[in-house]
Motif scaffolding. Structure first.
Motif, PDB file in Angstrom:
ATOM      1  N   PHE A  81     -25.348  36.682  25.062  1.00 17.61           N
ATOM      2  CA  PHE A  81     -24.682  36.052  24.101  1.00 17.61           C
ATOM      3  C   PHE A  81     -25.076  36.680  22.659  1.00 17.61           C
ATOM      4  CE2 PHE A  81     -26.075  32.075  26.796  1.00 17.61           C
ATOM      5  CZ  PHE A  81     -24.871  32.057  27.484  1.00 17.61           C
ATOM      6  N   GLU A  82     -26.072  37.509  22.394  1.00 17.00           N
ATOM      7  CA  GLU A  82     -26.466  38.004  21.330  1.00 17.00           C
ATOM      8  C   GLU A  82     -25.693  39.027  21.176  1.00 17.00           C
ATOM      9  OE1 GLU A  82     -29.270  38.906  18.180  1.00 17.00           O
ATOM     10  OE2 GLU A  82     -29.107  37.244  19.296  1.00 17.00           O
ATOM     11  N   HIS A  83     -25.388  40.072  22.119  1.00 21.06           N
ATOM     12  CA  HIS A  83     -24.382  41.284  21.845  1.00 21.06           C
ATOM     13  C   HIS A  83     -22.967  40.764  22.035  1.00 21.06           C
ATOM     14  CE1 HIS A  83     -27.561  44.068  21.441  1.00 21.06           C
ATOM     15  NE2 HIS A  83     -28.244  43.258  22.289  1.00 21.06           N
ATOM     16  N   THR A  84     -22.494  39.635  22.455  1.00 21.85           N
ATOM     17  CA  THR A  84     -21.343  39.231  22.169  1.00 21.85           C
ATOM     18  C   THR A  84     -21.063  38.840  20.855  1.00 21.85           C
ATOM     19  OG1 THR A  84     -21.233  38.561  24.608  1.00 21.85           O
ATOM     20  CG2 THR A  84     -19.617  37.483  23.316  1.00 21.85           C
ATOM     21  N   ALA A  85     -21.866  37.941  20.342  1.00 22.82           N
ATOM     22  CA  ALA A  85     -21.629  37.824  18.858  1.00 22.82           C
ATOM     23  C   ALA A  85     -21.712  38.548  17.895  1.00 22.82           C
ATOM     24  CB  ALA A  85     -22.976  36.579  18.404  1.00 22.82           C
ATOM     25  N   LEU A  86     -22.392  39.856  18.260  1.00 25.12           N
ATOM     26  CA  LEU A  86     -22.466  41.071  17.332  1.00 25.12           C
ATOM     27  C   LEU A  86     -21.274  41.965  17.790  1.00 25.12           C
ATOM     28  CD1 LEU A  86     -26.338  41.491  17.540  1.00 25.12           C
ATOM     29  CD2 LEU A  86     -25.143  40.819  15.606  1.00 25.12           C
ATOM     30  N   ALA A  87     -20.493  41.816  18.723  1.00 22.62           N
ATOM     31  CA  ALA A  87     -19.139  42.720  18.949  1.00 22.62           C
ATOM     32  C   ALA A  87     -19.803  43.819  19.441  1.00 22.62           C
ATOM     33  CB  ALA A  87     -18.409  42.733  17.795  1.00 22.62           C
ATOM     34  N   HIS A  88     -20.886  44.032  20.262  1.00 15.70           N
ATOM     35  CA  HIS A  88     -21.441  45.219  20.854  1.00 15.70           C
ATOM     36  C   HIS A  88     -20.924  45.787  22.189  1.00 15.70           C
ATOM     37  CE1 HIS A  88     -24.889  45.050  17.824  1.00 15.70           C
ATOM     38  NE2 HIS A  88     -24.117  45.458  17.125  1.00 15.70           N
ATOM     39  N   LEU A  89     -20.105  44.850  22.734  1.00 15.56           N
ATOM     40  CA  LEU A  89     -19.723  44.859  24.239  1.00 15.56           C
ATOM     41  C   LEU A  89     -18.812  45.955  24.706  1.00 15.56           C
ATOM     42  CD1 LEU A  89     -20.702  41.446  25.636  1.00 15.56           C
ATOM     43  CD2 LEU A  89     -21.861  43.399  25.548  1.00 15.56           C
ATOM     44  N   ASP A  90     -18.451  46.575  23.529  1.00 13.18           N
ATOM     45  CA  ASP A  90     -17.666  47.563  23.884  1.00 13.18           C
ATOM     46  C   ASP A  90     -18.316  48.883  24.179  1.00 13.18           C
ATOM     47  OD1 ASP A  90     -18.433  47.925  21.206  1.00 13.18           O
ATOM     48  OD2 ASP A  90     -16.816  48.848  20.728  1.00 13.18           O
ATOM     49  N   ARG A  91     -19.628  48.963  24.233  1.00 10.63           N
ATOM     50  CA  ARG A  91     -20.131  50.049  24.658  1.00 10.63           C
ATOM     51  C   ARG A  91     -20.681  50.204  26.051  1.00 10.63           C
ATOM     52  NH1 ARG A  91     -24.566  49.393  19.600  1.00 10.63           N
ATOM     53  NH2 ARG A  91     -22.885  49.122  17.862  1.00 10.63           N
ATOM     54  N   PRO A  92     -20.232  50.918  26.950  1.00  7.27           N
ATOM     55  CA  PRO A  92     -20.517  50.907  28.205  1.00  7.27           C
ATOM     56  C   PRO A  92     -21.980  51.016  28.587  1.00  7.27           C
ATOM     57  CG  PRO A  92     -18.684  52.354  27.848  1.00  7.27           C
ATOM     58  CD  PRO A  92     -19.290  51.955  26.479  1.00  7.27           C
TER      59      PRO A  92
ATOM     60  N   LEU B 197     -24.616  49.850  26.869  1.00  7.46           N
ATOM     61  CA  LEU B 197     -25.089  48.561  26.371  1.00  7.46           C
ATOM     62  C   LEU B 197     -24.645  47.459  27.441  1.00  7.46           C
ATOM     63  CD1 LEU B 197     -26.802  46.960  24.376  1.00  7.46           C
ATOM     64  CD2 LEU B 197     -24.783  46.345  23.337  1.00  7.46           C
ATOM     65  N   GLN B 198     -23.494  47.468  27.990  1.00  6.07           N
ATOM     66  CA  GLN B 198     -23.089  46.874  29.033  1.00  6.07           C
ATOM     67  C   GLN B 198     -24.054  46.845  30.462  1.00  6.07           C
ATOM     68  OE1 GLN B 198     -19.034  46.862  29.996  1.00  6.07           O
ATOM     69  NE2 GLN B 198     -18.457  47.098  28.013  1.00  6.07           N
ATOM     70  N   ASP B 199     -24.329  48.146  30.517  1.00  4.03           N
ATOM     71  CA  ASP B 199     -25.414  48.586  31.687  1.00  4.03           C
ATOM     72  C   ASP B 199     -26.505  47.974  31.553  1.00  4.03           C
ATOM     73  OD1 ASP B 199     -23.224  50.011  33.061  1.00  4.03           O
ATOM     74  OD2 ASP B 199     -24.046  51.862  32.140  1.00  4.03           O
ATOM     75  N   GLY B 200     -27.161  48.074  30.448  1.00  4.23           N
ATOM     76  CA  GLY B 200     -28.412  47.558  29.911  1.00  4.23           C
ATOM     77  C   GLY B 200     -28.456  45.902  30.176  1.00  4.23           C
ATOM     78  N   ILE B 201     -27.635  45.183  29.643  1.00  7.67           N
ATOM     79  CA  ILE B 201     -27.432  44.038  29.732  1.00  7.67           C
ATOM     80  C   ILE B 201     -27.335  43.365  31.209  1.00  7.67           C
ATOM     81  CG2 ILE B 201     -26.451  41.825  29.185  1.00  7.67           C
ATOM     82  CD1 ILE B 201     -25.733  43.194  26.211  1.00  7.67           C
ATOM     83  N   GLY B 202     -26.323  44.287  31.929  1.00  5.34           N
ATOM     84  CA  GLY B 202     -26.213  43.810  33.371  1.00  5.34           C
ATOM     85  C   GLY B 202     -27.494  43.780  34.235  1.00  5.34           C
ATOM     86  N   ARG B 203     -28.238  44.868  33.843  1.00  5.33           N
ATOM     87  CA  ARG B 203     -29.585  44.888  34.619  1.00  5.33           C
ATOM     88  C   ARG B 203     -30.320  43.810  34.237  1.00  5.33           C
ATOM     89  NH1 ARG B 203     -29.044  50.415  33.630  1.00  5.33           N
ATOM     90  NH2 ARG B 203     -30.241  50.272  31.580  1.00  5.33           N
ATOM     91  N   ILE B 204     -30.483  43.177  32.933  1.00 10.18           N
ATOM     92  CA  ILE B 204     -31.329  42.140  32.468  1.00 10.18           C
ATOM     93  C   ILE B 204     -30.505  41.010  33.277  1.00 10.18           C
ATOM     94  CG2 ILE B 204     -31.722  40.389  30.647  1.00 10.18           C
ATOM     95  CD1 ILE B 204     -31.714  42.842  28.869  1.00 10.18           C
ATOM     96  N   LEU B 205     -29.387  40.570  33.434  1.00 10.09           N
ATOM     97  CA  LEU B 205     -28.623  39.625  34.034  1.00 10.09           C
ATOM     98  C   LEU B 205     -29.147  39.454  35.582  1.00 10.09           C
ATOM     99  CD1 LEU B 205     -25.473  39.658  32.292  1.00 10.09           C
ATOM    100  CD2 LEU B 205     -27.052  38.144  31.896  1.00 10.09           C
ATOM    101  N   ALA B 206     -29.172  40.659  36.052  1.00  9.74           N
ATOM    102  CA  ALA B 206     -29.458  41.002  37.568  1.00  9.74           C
ATOM    103  C   ALA B 206     -31.042  40.685  37.929  1.00  9.74           C
ATOM    104  CB  ALA B 206     -29.118  42.349  38.091  1.00  9.74           C
TER     105      ALA B 206
END
Length: 238
Positions: free
Chosen positions: A124-135, A137-146
């Motif tokens: 939610f944080e990085h969606t709000a900050l519009a950071h999810l165009d960075r692959p 960062l997507q990988d890091g958040i994906g690991r947290i979610l998993a």
């Protein structure tokens, strides 16, 4: 928002002042300060010397220490707060030990409150900050979610991220009864952050900001909405 709602939730459950409160991992005294102002007898424990030095100005007594090995005697406090340690303890065994120590220092019927960071908060944080165009960062958040864990090598510190059911289960497994988990900020924190980020305006004092605690309260009866809150607060009785 986090501080205001944490105060609100704790005040619902705390015994009347001047009850004794052990603030474990209390940092520089963020919560100890308002608790002392409310008339509670607060003792703060933290492993960071700089935090201990700052907390001395909060109106409480202080002590260097570790959540997994408290110096306090059995049944010596009416309330134990773990508002920081659990998400810094990435090993489940360490969290279990910290909860057992918190339970040990309060008598039967005593209150323990423990905070967690929601597993979905970084998304939610990085969606709000519009950071999810960075692959990356997507990988890091994906690991947290998993996995619920962040290794601390980039960005945020090494952290365990709870789900609501996981935090409740850890409290129950530690032996607490009447356990309940609350979403602290409720479902609108990311909306507030995105609005401030992309308009450059502070929303403090606005109608949108005033609506946020109301939304958090309205969400409380619905466990599914825990996933939308950045921070969680579990309360239970010994």
């Amino acid at each position: 928002m986090e501080t205001v709602r944490t105060q609100e939730l704790l005040r619902r459950h705390l015994p009347p002042a001047p009850a004794s409160v052990l603030d474990v991992g209390g940092g520089p005294g963020t919560h100890a300060r308002w608790l002392a102002e409310d008339g509670y007898r607060v003792h703060l424990v933290d492993p960071v010397p700089r935090h201990i030095a700052e907390a001395e100005a909060s109106g409480c007594s202080v002590e260097p220490g570790n959540a997994r090995a408290l110096s306090a005697r059995d049944d010596s406090y009416d309330v134990a707060l773990l508002l920081g340690p659990l998400y810094h303890l990435v090993d489940a065994a360490d969290r279990k030990t910290a909860l057992a120590e918190a339970r040990r220092v309060v008598p039967p019927g005593g209150l323990v409150a423990a905070a967690g960071i929601n597993r979905y908060a970084s998304l939610f944080e990085h969606t709000a900050l519009a950071h999810l165009d960075r692959p990356a960062l997507q990988d890091g958040i994906g690991r947290i979610l998993a996995t619920g864990s962040h290794d601390g090598k980039k960005g945020f510190t090494e952290t365990h991220f709870h789900t609501g059911p996981e935090l409740e289960a850890e409290m129950r497994e530690a032996g607490f009864t009447d356990t309940r988990v609350y979403g602290v900020e409720g479902p609108v924190r990311a909306l507030l952050k995105a609005t401030e980020q992309h308009t450059g305006e502070s929303l403090t004092g606005s109608r949108m900001f005033a609506s946020a605690p109301a939304a958090a309260r309205m969400a409380e009866p619905y466990p599914d909405l825990l996933a939308a809150s950045s921070h969680l607060l579990a309360v239970g009785r010994n």
